[in-house]
Design a protein around this motif. Structure first.
Motif, mmCIF file in Angstrom:
data_model
loop_
_atom_site.group_PDB
_atom_site.id
_atom_site.type_symbol
_atom_site.label_atom_id
_atom_site.label_comp_id
_atom_site.label_asym_id
_atom_site.label_seq_id
_atom_site.Cartn_x
_atom_site.Cartn_y
_atom_site.Cartn_z
ATOM 1 N N GLY A 40 3.870 2.601 -14.913
ATOM 2 C CA GLY A 40 2.616 1.918 -14.637
ATOM 3 C C GLY A 40 2.500 1.367 -13.225
ATOM 4 O O GLY A 40 3.360 1.585 -12.358
ATOM 5 N N TYR A 41 1.420 0.616 -13.000
ATOM 6 C CA TYR A 41 1.130 0.078 -11.673
ATOM 7 C C TYR A 41 2.207 -0.887 -11.174
ATOM 8 O O TYR A 41 2.369 -1.068 -9.969
ATOM 9 C CB TYR A 41 -0.221 -0.654 -11.692
ATOM 10 C CG TYR A 41 -1.409 0.255 -11.854
ATOM 11 C CD1 TYR A 41 -1.818 1.066 -10.809
ATOM 12 C CD2 TYR A 41 -2.119 0.301 -13.057
ATOM 13 C CE1 TYR A 41 -2.912 1.913 -10.952
ATOM 14 C CE2 TYR A 41 -3.203 1.137 -13.220
ATOM 15 C CZ TYR A 41 -3.601 1.950 -12.156
ATOM 16 O OH TYR A 41 -4.674 2.783 -12.300
ATOM 17 N N VAL A 42 2.934 -1.484 -12.108
ATOM 18 C CA VAL A 42 3.984 -2.417 -11.695
ATOM 19 C C VAL A 42 5.047 -1.703 -10.867
ATOM 20 O O VAL A 42 5.619 -2.269 -9.940
ATOM 21 C CB VAL A 42 4.624 -3.107 -12.921
ATOM 22 C CG1 VAL A 42 5.769 -4.024 -12.489
ATOM 23 C CG2 VAL A 42 3.575 -3.906 -13.681
ATOM 24 N N ILE A 43 5.289 -0.431 -11.190
ATOM 25 C CA ILE A 43 6.248 0.357 -10.411
ATOM 26 C C ILE A 43 5.781 0.475 -8.960
ATOM 27 O O ILE A 43 6.586 0.386 -8.021
ATOM 28 C CB ILE A 43 6.420 1.760 -11.026
ATOM 29 C CG1 ILE A 43 7.210 1.696 -12.333
ATOM 30 C CG2 ILE A 43 7.129 2.697 -10.045
ATOM 31 C CD1 ILE A 43 8.680 1.350 -12.153
ATOM 32 N N ALA A 44 4.477 0.633 -8.771
ATOM 33 C CA ALA A 44 3.932 0.717 -7.404
ATOM 34 C C ALA A 44 4.204 -0.579 -6.647
ATOM 35 O O ALA A 44 4.581 -0.564 -5.467
ATOM 36 C CB ALA A 44 2.431 0.999 -7.463
ATOM 37 N N ILE A 45 4.009 -1.709 -7.341
ATOM 38 C CA ILE A 45 4.273 -3.007 -6.707
ATOM 39 C C ILE A 45 5.756 -3.149 -6.364
ATOM 40 O O ILE A 45 6.129 -3.596 -5.279
ATOM 41 C CB ILE A 45 3.836 -4.152 -7.635
ATOM 42 C CG1 ILE A 45 2.320 -4.096 -7.863
ATOM 43 C CG2 ILE A 45 4.234 -5.509 -7.049
ATOM 44 C CD1 ILE A 45 1.812 -5.098 -8.884
ATOM 45 N N LEU A 46 6.615 -2.718 -7.291
ATOM 46 C CA LEU A 46 8.054 -2.822 -7.067
ATOM 47 C C LEU A 46 8.514 -1.952 -5.901
ATOM 48 O O LEU A 46 9.383 -2.364 -5.122
ATOM 49 C CB LEU A 46 8.809 -2.440 -8.345
ATOM 50 C CG LEU A 46 8.752 -3.462 -9.478
ATOM 51 C CD1 LEU A 46 9.301 -2.874 -10.762
ATOM 52 C CD2 LEU A 46 9.531 -4.718 -9.092
ATOM 53 N N ILE A 47 7.946 -0.773 -5.778
ATOM 54 C CA ILE A 47 8.288 0.085 -4.636
ATOM 55 C C ILE A 47 7.850 -0.589 -3.340
ATOM 56 O O ILE A 47 8.554 -0.545 -2.331
ATOM 57 C CB ILE A 47 7.638 1.473 -4.782
ATOM 58 C CG1 ILE A 47 8.228 2.221 -5.981
ATOM 59 C CG2 ILE A 47 7.834 2.299 -3.503
ATOM 60 C CD1 ILE A 47 7.554 3.538 -6.290
ATOM 61 N N GLY A 48 6.679 -1.232 -3.382
ATOM 62 C CA GLY A 48 6.206 -1.967 -2.216
ATOM 63 C C GLY A 48 7.124 -3.125 -1.867
ATOM 64 O O GLY A 48 7.433 -3.362 -0.693
ATOM 65 N N VAL A 69 0.842 -1.202 0.000
ATOM 66 C CA VAL A 69 0.000 0.000 0.000
ATOM 67 C C VAL A 69 0.877 1.252 0.000
ATOM 68 O O VAL A 69 0.603 2.227 -0.708
ATOM 69 C CB VAL A 69 -0.944 0.007 1.228
ATOM 70 C CG1 VAL A 69 -1.669 1.347 1.344
ATOM 71 C CG2 VAL A 69 -1.949 -1.133 1.131
ATOM 72 N N PHE A 70 1.946 1.204 0.784
ATOM 73 C CA PHE A 70 2.894 2.318 0.821
ATOM 74 C C PHE A 70 3.489 2.553 -0.562
ATOM 75 O O PHE A 70 3.660 3.710 -0.993
ATOM 76 C CB PHE A 70 4.001 2.015 1.831
ATOM 77 C CG PHE A 70 5.104 3.029 1.863
ATOM 78 C CD1 PHE A 70 4.940 4.236 2.518
ATOM 79 C CD2 PHE A 70 6.314 2.772 1.225
ATOM 80 C CE1 PHE A 70 5.960 5.174 2.547
ATOM 81 C CE2 PHE A 70 7.343 3.705 1.241
ATOM 82 C CZ PHE A 70 7.164 4.910 1.903
ATOM 83 N N GLY A 71 3.804 1.455 -1.267
ATOM 84 C CA GLY A 71 4.340 1.582 -2.617
ATOM 85 C C GLY A 71 3.369 2.280 -3.549
ATOM 86 O O GLY A 71 3.770 3.126 -4.366
ATOM 87 N N TRP A 72 2.085 1.931 -3.426
ATOM 88 C CA TRP A 72 1.070 2.587 -4.267
ATOM 89 C C TRP A 72 0.957 4.068 -3.930
ATOM 90 O O TRP A 72 0.827 4.911 -4.837
ATOM 91 C CB TRP A 72 -0.288 1.906 -4.072
ATOM 92 C CG TRP A 72 -1.370 2.524 -4.917
ATOM 93 C CD1 TRP A 72 -1.669 2.236 -6.219
ATOM 94 C CD2 TRP A 72 -2.266 3.573 -4.522
ATOM 95 N NE1 TRP A 72 -2.701 3.021 -6.657
ATOM 96 C CE2 TRP A 72 -3.099 3.857 -5.631
ATOM 97 C CE3 TRP A 72 -2.455 4.279 -3.341
ATOM 98 C CZ2 TRP A 72 -4.087 4.833 -5.598
ATOM 99 C CZ3 TRP A 72 -3.442 5.253 -3.300
ATOM 100 C CH2 TRP A 72 -4.246 5.517 -4.410
ATOM 101 N N VAL A 73 1.011 4.403 -2.658
ATOM 102 C CA VAL A 73 0.925 5.811 -2.225
ATOM 103 C C VAL A 73 2.085 6.605 -2.813
ATOM 104 O O VAL A 73 1.904 7.719 -3.329
ATOM 105 C CB VAL A 73 0.918 5.911 -0.687
ATOM 106 C CG1 VAL A 73 1.082 7.360 -0.239
ATOM 107 C CG2 VAL A 73 -0.373 5.330 -0.122
#
Length: 271
Positions: free
Chosen positions: A66-74, A28-32
């Motif tokens: 894209g959204y994959v970057i959010a997952i990777l940050i998470g 969730v933090f990655g998405w934020v």
């Protein structure tokens, strides 16, 4: 009077439920971060996240990954959190002083048949190694008082060491599977983001009518952001995993070394 040892692990860190919640919170933090930091309008031309990133703006380019970057940050955040958590737990298991010095001192005291003094050293050291050694020393006194023959006493002490180790050492390896999994997942998710990004880039190019090398280069660079982030996550996970595994192996070695010294001391004192 028989002395007993409380066989409670020194510290296990996060429980299974807490570990699962931590992973979710990190995602969730990655998405934020992806949505509100990388997707900040100031990173894009005309302040529009749907448009092109400002020239040379890496955060805007990562957002376009894209959204994959959010997952990777998470996943990267998860790696850091569990790497630090394992470091704290393993450091606590090592005790309050130098483990090598502690084992050496215990060996000297046991060789001199100063078992009570060795137990006091364990109380001062604390940690997983000290707990296992103390359990062995208490059993040493017990079999000595009961007058066990050498072979039976050695077997009894060794069994006590194994039982204490079974309680202590698995706690150190807890959550290591998460770091081991992140080693592979980081790279694979990064490659997934790269492939999907390349598909979008070439798809947009094919529908544009005329070739646009600038747009293609931008699309490829955005896709490669996924690869870079994924490799960075896996690299950090490998470093943490190998570092902690090495420390756990050292603690196990110290326990074996101390246990061997205790059993040999009994053999010498009861020839």
């Amino acid at each position: 009077m028989t002395q007993t040892v409380e066989k409670n692990p020194s510290g296990s860190g996060l429980s299974n439920i807490a570990a699962g919640v931590t992973v979710i919170v990190c995602l969730v933090f990655g998405w934020v971060i992806w949505n509100f930091v990388l997707g900040n309008p100031s990173n894009f031309q005309n302040g529009d996240p749907a448009g092109e990133p400002n020239p040379g703006n890496l955060m805007g380019m990562m957002y376009k990954g894209g959204y994959v970057i959010a997952i990777l940050i998470g996943l990267l955040t998860t790696t850091i959190v569990f790497g630090i958590e394992r470091f704290i737990v393993i450091s606590k298991a090592s005790g309050s002083g130098n483990v090598k010095g502690f084992v050496g001192k215990v060996q000297s005291l046991v060789a001199a048949n100063q078992i009570n003094e060795a137990i006091e050293e364990c109380d001062g050291q604390k940690g997983s190694v000290a707990n296992v050694v103390k359990a062995a020393l208490v059993k040493f006194k017990e079999v000595q008082r009961e007058g066990f023959d050498t072979d039976k006493a050695t077997e009894t002490i060794q069994k006590e060491i194994e039982e204490a180790t079974v309680l202590e050492m698995p706690m150190l390896e807890k959550n290591m599977i998460i770091l081991a999994t992140l080693v592979s997942i980081g790279t694979l998710v990064g490659l997934l983001g790269t492939v999907t990004g390349m598909i979008k880039a070439f798809s947009a190019l094919s529908t544009a009518g005329s070739p646009d090398s600038a747009a293609l280069a931008t699309g490829i660079s955005e896709a490669l952001m996924n690869t870079a982030t994924g490799i960075g996550t896996s690299t950090l996970a490998i470093v943490f995993y190998n570092l902690h595994t090495t420390k756990i192996d050292k603690l196990t070695h110290f326990i074996d070394e101390a246990g061997f010294a205790i059993t040999q001391a009994y053999r010498r004192n009861n020839k």
